[in-house]
Design a protein around this motif. Structure first.
Motif, PDB file in Angstrom:
ATOM      1  N   TRP A 161     -21.225 -13.267  -1.837  1.00 41.03           N
ATOM      2  CA  TRP A 161     -19.831 -13.374  -1.385  1.00 41.03           C
ATOM      3  C   TRP A 161     -18.888 -13.160  -2.560  1.00 41.03           C
ATOM      4  CZ3 TRP A 161     -17.392 -13.601   3.211  1.00 41.03           C
ATOM      5  CH2 TRP A 161     -16.034 -13.956   3.193  1.00 41.03           C
ATOM      6  N   ARG A 162     -17.828 -12.371  -2.354  1.00 39.38           N
ATOM      7  CA  ARG A 162     -16.840 -12.085  -3.386  1.00 39.38           C
ATOM      8  C   ARG A 162     -15.457 -12.495  -2.902  1.00 39.38           C
ATOM      9  NH1 ARG A 162     -20.941 -11.880  -5.627  1.00 39.38           N
ATOM     10  NH2 ARG A 162     -21.996 -10.073  -6.561  1.00 39.38           N
ATOM     11  N   GLU A 163     -14.639 -12.913  -3.843  1.00 42.32           N
ATOM     12  CA  GLU A 163     -13.251 -13.251  -3.517  1.00 42.32           C
ATOM     13  C   GLU A 163     -12.384 -12.007  -3.654  1.00 42.32           C
ATOM     14  OE1 GLU A 163     -12.302 -16.047  -2.238  1.00 42.32           O
ATOM     15  OE2 GLU A 163     -14.309 -16.916  -2.404  1.00 42.32           O
ATOM     16  N   GLY A 164     -12.446 -11.149  -2.658  1.00 42.32           N
ATOM     17  CA  GLY A 164     -11.671  -9.915  -2.685  1.00 42.32           C
ATOM     18  C   GLY A 164     -12.543  -8.708  -3.007  1.00 42.32           C
ATOM     19  N   ASP A 165     -11.957  -7.533  -2.822  1.00 43.04           N
ATOM     20  CA  ASP A 165     -12.674  -6.271  -2.989  1.00 43.04           C
ATOM     21  C   ASP A 165     -12.869  -5.969  -4.473  1.00 43.04           C
ATOM     22  OD1 ASP A 165     -13.661  -3.705  -2.957  1.00 43.04           O
ATOM     23  OD2 ASP A 165     -12.149  -2.918  -1.587  1.00 43.04           O
ATOM     24  N   PRO A 166     -14.106  -5.887  -4.955  1.00 50.48           N
ATOM     25  CA  PRO A 166     -14.323  -5.584  -6.373  1.00 50.48           C
ATOM     26  C   PRO A 166     -13.944  -4.148  -6.738  1.00 50.48           C
ATOM     27  CG  PRO A 166     -16.425  -5.650  -5.203  1.00 50.48           C
ATOM     28  CD  PRO A 166     -15.381  -6.131  -4.246  1.00 50.48           C
ATOM     29  N   HIS A 167     -13.702  -3.295  -5.743  1.00 44.03           N
ATOM     30  CA  HIS A 167     -13.346  -1.898  -6.013  1.00 44.03           C
ATOM     31  C   HIS A 167     -11.919  -1.577  -5.553  1.00 44.03           C
ATOM     32  CE1 HIS A 167     -17.528  -1.014  -7.009  1.00 44.03           C
ATOM     33  NE2 HIS A 167     -17.853  -1.718  -5.951  1.00 44.03           N
ATOM     34  N   ARG A 168     -11.122  -2.596  -5.372  1.00 45.95           N
ATOM     35  CA  ARG A 168      -9.778  -2.384  -4.826  1.00 45.95           C
ATOM     36  C   ARG A 168      -8.938  -1.452  -5.705  1.00 45.95           C
ATOM     37  NH1 ARG A 168      -6.714  -4.810  -0.962  1.00 45.95           N
ATOM     38  NH2 ARG A 168      -4.467  -4.622  -1.172  1.00 45.95           N
ATOM     39  N   GLU A 169      -9.070  -1.573  -7.021  1.00 44.17           N
ATOM     40  CA  GLU A 169      -8.242  -0.765  -7.919  1.00 44.17           C
ATOM     41  C   GLU A 169      -8.621   0.717  -7.892  1.00 44.17           C
ATOM     42  OE1 GLU A 169      -5.620  -2.005  -9.376  1.00 44.17           O
ATOM     43  OE2 GLU A 169      -6.125  -3.909  -8.400  1.00 44.17           O
ATOM     44  N   GLU A 170      -9.740   1.052  -7.287  1.00 42.47           N
ATOM     45  CA  GLU A 170     -10.161   2.450  -7.218  1.00 42.47           C
ATOM     46  C   GLU A 170      -9.512   3.214  -6.061  1.00 42.47           C
ATOM     47  OE1 GLU A 170     -14.422   2.674  -7.200  1.00 42.47           O
ATOM     48  OE2 GLU A 170     -14.602   0.983  -8.610  1.00 42.47           O
ATOM     49  N   PHE A 171      -8.926   2.489  -5.117  1.00 42.63           N
ATOM     50  CA  PHE A 171      -8.315   3.154  -3.971  1.00 42.63           C
ATOM     51  C   PHE A 171      -7.031   3.858  -4.383  1.00 42.63           C
ATOM     52  CE2 PHE A 171     -11.085   0.318  -1.617  1.00 42.63           C
ATOM     53  CZ  PHE A 171     -11.413   1.056  -0.492  1.00 42.63           C
ATOM     54  N   ARG A 172      -6.846   5.058  -3.856  1.00 45.42           N
ATOM     55  CA  ARG A 172      -5.635   5.850  -4.097  1.00 45.42           C
ATOM     56  C   ARG A 172      -5.011   6.207  -2.750  1.00 45.42           C
ATOM     57  NH1 ARG A 172      -7.943  10.879  -7.193  1.00 45.42           N
ATOM     58  NH2 ARG A 172      -5.756  11.522  -6.987  1.00 45.42           N
ATOM     59  N   ARG A 173      -3.710   6.308  -2.732  1.00 41.70           N
ATOM     60  CA  ARG A 173      -3.054   6.675  -1.484  1.00 41.70           C
ATOM     61  C   ARG A 173      -3.361   8.132  -1.145  1.00 41.70           C
ATOM     62  NH1 ARG A 173       3.269   5.791   0.366  1.00 41.70           N
ATOM     63  NH2 ARG A 173       3.026   6.710   2.445  1.00 41.70           N
ATOM     64  N   TRP A 174      -3.666   8.360   0.141  1.00 41.79           N
ATOM     65  CA  TRP A 174      -4.012   9.710   0.558  1.00 41.79           C
ATOM     66  C   TRP A 174      -2.782  10.578   0.709  1.00 41.79           C
ATOM     67  CZ3 TRP A 174      -3.086  11.972   5.595  1.00 41.79           C
ATOM     68  CH2 TRP A 174      -3.595  13.286   5.691  1.00 41.79           C
ATOM     69  N   ALA A 175      -2.875  11.796   0.208  1.00 37.10           N
ATOM     70  CA  ALA A 175      -1.882  12.838   0.432  1.00 37.10           C
ATOM     71  C   ALA A 175      -2.641  14.108   0.777  1.00 37.10           C
ATOM     72  CB  ALA A 175      -1.011  13.050  -0.803  1.00 37.10           C
ATOM     73  N   ASP A 176      -2.209  14.771   1.806  1.00 41.28           N
ATOM     74  CA  ASP A 176      -2.907  15.960   2.281  1.00 41.28           C
ATOM     75  C   ASP A 176      -2.954  17.031   1.184  1.00 41.28           C
ATOM     76  OD1 ASP A 176      -4.235  17.660   3.901  1.00 41.28           O
ATOM     77  OD2 ASP A 176      -2.710  17.740   5.477  1.00 41.28           O
ATOM     78  N   GLY A 177      -4.173  17.546   0.951  1.00 42.27           N
ATOM     79  CA  GLY A 177      -4.332  18.612  -0.029  1.00 42.27           C
ATOM     80  C   GLY A 177      -4.780  18.174  -1.395  1.00 42.27           C
ATOM     81  N   THR A 182     -12.696  16.949  -0.164  1.00 41.69           N
ATOM     82  CA  THR A 182     -13.108  18.196   0.476  1.00 41.69           C
ATOM     83  C   THR A 182     -12.185  18.506   1.661  1.00 41.69           C
ATOM     84  OG1 THR A 182     -14.601  17.082   2.010  1.00 41.69           O
ATOM     85  CG2 THR A 182     -15.495  17.722  -0.148  1.00 41.69           C
ATOM     86  N   ASP A 183     -12.261  19.733   2.127  1.00 42.11           N
ATOM     87  CA  ASP A 183     -11.478  20.122   3.300  1.00 42.11           C
ATOM     88  C   ASP A 183     -11.866  19.282   4.516  1.00 42.11           C
ATOM     89  OD1 ASP A 183     -10.178  22.037   1.807  1.00 42.11           O
ATOM     90  OD2 ASP A 183     -11.445  23.704   2.488  1.00 42.11           O
ATOM     91  N   ALA A 184     -13.167  18.994   4.642  1.00 43.52           N
ATOM     92  CA  ALA A 184     -13.622  18.187   5.776  1.00 43.52           C
ATOM     93  C   ALA A 184     -13.029  16.780   5.719  1.00 43.52           C
ATOM     94  CB  ALA A 184     -15.145  18.118   5.787  1.00 43.52           C
ATOM     95  N   ALA A 185     -13.003  16.175   4.514  1.00 41.66           N
ATOM     96  CA  ALA A 185     -12.422  14.843   4.372  1.00 41.66           C
ATOM     97  C   ALA A 185     -10.946  14.856   4.728  1.00 41.66           C
ATOM     98  CB  ALA A 185     -12.635  14.332   2.952  1.00 41.66           C
ATOM     99  N   HIS A 186     -10.220  15.869   4.259  1.00 39.14           N
ATOM    100  CA  HIS A 186      -8.797  15.966   4.598  1.00 39.14           C
ATOM    101  C   HIS A 186      -8.595  16.112   6.105  1.00 39.14           C
ATOM    102  CE1 HIS A 186      -6.774  15.833   0.786  1.00 39.14           C
ATOM    103  NE2 HIS A 186      -7.545  16.771   0.268  1.00 39.14           N
ATOM    104  N   ALA A 187      -9.467  16.885   6.756  1.00 37.48           N
ATOM    105  CA  ALA A 187      -9.346  17.066   8.204  1.00 37.48           C
ATOM    106  C   ALA A 187      -9.531  15.733   8.929  1.00 37.48           C
ATOM    107  CB  ALA A 187     -10.373  18.086   8.689  1.00 37.48           C
ATOM    108  N   TYR A 188     -10.530  14.971   8.518  1.00 35.12           N
ATOM    109  CA  TYR A 188     -10.752  13.657   9.131  1.00 35.12           C
ATOM    110  C   TYR A 188      -9.578  12.715   8.851  1.00 35.12           C
ATOM    111  CZ  TYR A 188     -15.616  14.694  10.368  1.00 35.12           C
ATOM    112  OH  TYR A 188     -16.749  15.220  10.933  1.00 35.12           O
ATOM    113  N   LEU A 189      -9.055  12.741   7.640  1.00 35.95           N
ATOM    114  CA  LEU A 189      -7.941  11.861   7.290  1.00 35.95           C
ATOM    115  C   LEU A 189      -6.671  12.240   8.046  1.00 35.95           C
ATOM    116  CD1 LEU A 189      -8.714  11.542   3.498  1.00 35.95           C
ATOM    117  CD2 LEU A 189      -8.466   9.603   5.073  1.00 35.95           C
ATOM    118  N   ARG A 190      -6.460  13.532   8.268  1.00 32.18           N
ATOM    119  CA  ARG A 190      -5.311  13.944   9.078  1.00 32.18           C
ATOM    120  C   ARG A 190      -5.453  13.432  10.511  1.00 32.18           C
ATOM    121  NH1 ARG A 190      -5.679  18.813   6.001  1.00 32.18           N
ATOM    122  NH2 ARG A 190      -7.072  19.734   7.569  1.00 32.18           N
ATOM    123  N   ALA A 191      -6.657  13.597  11.066  1.00 36.60           N
ATOM    124  CA  ALA A 191      -6.890  13.110  12.427  1.00 36.60           C
ATOM    125  C   ALA A 191      -6.752  11.593  12.493  1.00 36.60           C
ATOM    126  CB  ALA A 191      -8.279  13.537  12.898  1.00 36.60           C
TER     127      ALA A 191
END
Length: 236
Positions: A161-177, A182-191
């Motif tokens: 058990w952890r008190e919070g996400d140990p990888h939280r600082e690795e997340f970045r806000r998504w922007a198309d392109g 990959t193109d596939a990841a962007h397509a899924y994120l757009r959908a």
């Protein structure tokens, strides 16, 4: 408890059986009590110098007291039972034992072997189980059990058990392109962005699973998506 095979005798189920039984008993009783009080409330409201519901209140007053009370109590109990069914459907059920974790929510059930789990934590109002390649095995929101008993259940069975996400600082806000995806990841994120905008949680969850197969973890805040790459190679 989650549907499926019976849990081992040493398993910890949340919410506890007593809590679930209490809801199933208390909700119809409270509904029946509200129905019993309805005639008295209607009579009090009708006695006021001015009321916006004078017509309906007169109609209530014209019904024989015994018939009205029986009908109101029955309808109140049925309404309470319906609320109990809805509350149970939206409640996340978690069963933890020494072999695996099972989670169930709105008719779906997932079982994760203990050996696959590297970390367990709460991220805002979501339960997250991480694998050894930092991939998200489970990210589930809803009406979760209380944080204290939830943490205690995992710790009692030796889960990390952890008190919070140990990888939280690795997340970045998504922007198309963005070139890192990959193109596939962007397509899924757009959908998925469209699904979040429409409030389609089921579609958003399916798309999150597709992104996980590509080695992309995703979370959202106020319909804004944040992503990180996991150590899990994309599946074919």
């Amino acid at each position: 408890m989650p549907s499926g095979a019976p849990s081992p005798p040493d398993a910890t189920a949340l919410p506890a059986l007593g809590e679930r039984v209490l809801i199933w008993v208390a909700a119809p009783l409270l509904g029946a009590g509200a129905g019993w009080l309805l005639r008295y409330v209607a009579g009090w409201a009708a006695s006021l110098p001015w009321t916006p519901f004078e017509g309906p209140l007169r109609l209530v007053g014209s019904i024989p007291p015994t018939s009205f009370t029986i009908g109101a109590v029955v309808l109140g109990a049925v309404a309470g039972l319906v609320l109990a069914v809805l509350a149970d459907e939206y409640t996340v059920k978690v069963v933890v034992d020494d072999r695996q974790v099972a989670v169930a929510h709105r008719g779906s059930r997932r079982e994760v072997p203990r050996g696959s789990i590297a970390a367990v934590f709460l991220d805002a109002k979501q339960l997250v189980l991480l694998g050894h390649d930092t991939e998200e095995l489970v990210r589930l929101g809803g009406d979760l059990p209380r944080p204290g008993p939830l943490a205690a259940a995992f710790q009692a069975h030796g889960y990390p058990w952890r008190e919070g996400d140990p990888h939280r600082e690795e997340f970045r806000r998504w922007a198309d392109g963005l070139p890192d995806l990959t193109d596939a990841a962007h397509a899924y994120l757009r959908a998925r962005a469209r699904a979040l905008e429409k409030g389609d949680g089921e579609d958003a969850e399916q798309l999150r699973l597709e992104l996980a197969r590509l080695g992309v973890a995703v979370r959202e805040e106020n319909k804004r998506q944040f992503w990180r790459l996991t150590g899990r190679p994309p599946s074919g």
